[in-house]
Write a protein that holds these residues in place. Structure first.
Motif, PDB file in Angstrom:
ATOM      1  N   ARG A  45      -9.162 -50.391  -0.986  1.00  0.00           N
ATOM      2  CA  ARG A  45      -8.051 -51.328  -0.857  1.00  0.00           C
ATOM      3  C   ARG A  45      -7.991 -52.368  -1.968  1.00  0.00           C
ATOM      4  NH1 ARG A  45      -9.361 -53.808   4.702  1.00  0.00           N
ATOM      5  NH2 ARG A  45      -7.855 -55.318   3.920  1.00  0.00           N
ATOM      6  N   GLY A  46      -9.112 -52.616  -2.636  1.00  0.00           N
ATOM      7  CA  GLY A  46      -9.137 -53.636  -3.679  1.00  0.00           C
ATOM      8  C   GLY A  46      -9.415 -55.012  -3.113  1.00  0.00           C
ATOM      9  N   ILE A  47      -8.407 -55.656  -2.583  1.00  0.00           N
ATOM     10  CA  ILE A  47      -8.528 -57.013  -2.041  1.00  0.00           C
ATOM     11  C   ILE A  47      -8.705 -56.935  -0.533  1.00  0.00           C
ATOM     12  CG2 ILE A  47      -7.410 -59.256  -1.782  1.00  0.00           C
ATOM     13  CD1 ILE A  47      -5.880 -58.678  -4.362  1.00  0.00           C
TER      14      ILE A  47
ATOM     15  N   GLN B 265      -3.045 -62.559   2.028  1.00  0.00           N
ATOM     16  CA  GLN B 265      -2.718 -62.444   0.611  1.00  0.00           C
ATOM     17  C   GLN B 265      -1.484 -63.269   0.274  1.00  0.00           C
ATOM     18  OE1 GLN B 265      -2.916 -58.540  -1.283  1.00  0.00           O
ATOM     19  NE2 GLN B 265      -4.050 -57.734   0.481  1.00  0.00           N
TER      20      GLN B 265
ATOM     21  N   SER C  31      -2.451 -53.878  -4.989  1.00  0.00           N
ATOM     22  CA  SER C  31      -3.796 -53.318  -5.052  1.00  0.00           C
ATOM     23  C   SER C  31      -3.754 -51.808  -4.907  1.00  0.00           C
ATOM     24  CB  SER C  31      -4.685 -53.928  -3.957  1.00  0.00           C
ATOM     25  OG  SER C  31      -4.976 -55.272  -4.239  1.00  0.00           O
TER      26      SER C  31
ATOM     27  N   ARG D 286      -4.934 -49.159  -7.730  1.00  0.00           N
ATOM     28  CA  ARG D 286      -5.932 -48.126  -7.489  1.00  0.00           C
ATOM     29  C   ARG D 286      -5.397 -46.757  -7.877  1.00  0.00           C
ATOM     30  NH1 ARG D 286      -7.356 -44.440  -3.572  1.00  0.00           N
ATOM     31  NH2 ARG D 286      -9.588 -44.010  -3.433  1.00  0.00           N
TER      32      ARG D 286
ATOM     33  N   TRP E 160     -12.079 -50.612 -12.269  1.00  0.00           N
ATOM     34  CA  TRP E 160     -11.733 -50.671 -10.845  1.00  0.00           C
ATOM     35  C   TRP E 160     -13.004 -50.773 -10.001  1.00  0.00           C
ATOM     36  CZ3 TRP E 160      -7.704 -51.646  -7.844  1.00  0.00           C
ATOM     37  CH2 TRP E 160      -7.840 -51.397  -6.480  1.00  0.00           C
TER      38      TRP E 160
ATOM     39  N   SER F 263     -14.905 -57.789  -5.433  1.00  0.00           N
ATOM     40  CA  SER F 263     -14.028 -58.067  -4.299  1.00  0.00           C
ATOM     41  C   SER F 263     -14.786 -57.985  -2.980  1.00  0.00           C
ATOM     42  CB  SER F 263     -12.859 -57.076  -4.297  1.00  0.00           C
ATOM     43  OG  SER F 263     -12.039 -57.262  -3.164  1.00  0.00           O
TER      44      SER F 263
END
Length: 267
Positions: free
Chosen positions: A117-119, A126, A139, A143, A152, A159
């Motif tokens: 998910r990234g964040i 968010q 995000s 990706r 990444w 993250s």
């Protein structure tokens, strides 16, 4: 099935099968004096008596409870040993290991989610952290483009351990920088000037919280901020022409460090 009613005792192989261990384990226990066959046949073979087998069963029971061989020896051979206290201590150690493993599982879960998910903030969090115009799908889009890149992976690793407060601090730093970029453009700051170069260094410092950003990578990023419709609209929404001006001050800073912006690559 192993015949336990052997007059002259059980062979090593038979004893190993009865105790549910390997022959190698029995040889090791014999070597360290923990459990040894106590009779020898007329042919010279060493066999385990019923008493020997009972000791093996006890060793196996305590080993299955997690006790080390030294602790097992103490339980079996020290008449003053408090078996209950030893087992309780083992339970305490096990509880600590369980706690450590649970914490490890949580870290692995966050790391896994961060790579996906990234964040690790909800869509609502968010929006509250990055502003109402923030698109939580960024995000996911990032990706899709860079998910196989080292950057990444570095972004996800950072993250995974970043708190909402830390994201807020980073968002504030980026917002302040963008505001200062807009003001510098208004003031006519010239690309290549000390003021412009300082802004470029600030950008590298802030952005490097996501992943290490080299000067060549920064040049590539500047191109993307100018050419990508979404990014250019964001910067030009701060000040008209900011995306192109920002790219130019990055290029001039790169030249001052011996980098040809036209030949810069993502490295």
């Amino acid at each position: 099935m192993v015949d336990r009613d052997i007059d002259d005792g059980a062979t090593v192989g038979a004893a190993a099968e009865l105790a549910g261990v390997t022959v190698r384990a029995l040889h090791h226990w014999d070597e360290i004096g923990l459990a040894s066959p106590s009779v020898r046949t007329p042919a010279g073979y060493r066999h385990y008596t019923e008493e020997d087998l009972q000791r093996l069963y006890r060793i196996v029971a305590y080993r299955e409870a997690g006790l080390g061989l030294d602790a097992v020896r103490e339980v079996l051979d020290d008449p003053t040993a408090d078996i209950g206290a030893t087992l309780q201590d083992q339970r305490s150690q096990l509880a600590e290991r369980i706690h450590d493993l649970q914490q490890l599982d949580k870290r692995l879960e966050r790391m896994s989610h961060a790579h996906e998910r990234g964040i690790l903030l909800s869509d609502e969090e968010q929006a509250e952290t990055f502003g109402a115009d923030w698109d939580a799908r960024r995000s996911e889009q990032a990706r899709a483009v860079w998910g196989s890149s080292p950057q990444w992976a570095q972004f996800a690793e950072r993250s995974a351990s970043r708190t909402r407060e830390q994201w807020q601090s980073l968002s504030d730093a980026m917002s302040t920088l963008q505001r200062d970029l807009g003001e510098a453009l208004d003031e006519g700051v010239i690309p290549g000037s000390p003021e412009a170069n300082n802004l470029v260094e600030r950008h590298r410092d802030v952005f490097s919280h996501f992943f290490p950003l080299t000067r060549q990578m920064q040049v590539c990023l500047g191109r993307m901020l100018e050419s990508d419709p979404g990014f250019s609209a964001h910067y030009d929404g701060i000040r008209a022409g900011l995306a192109s001006w920002f790219r130019r001050i990055i290029d001039e800073s790169a030249r001052a460090h011996g980098i040809d912006p036209n030949a810069a690559t993502w490295q």
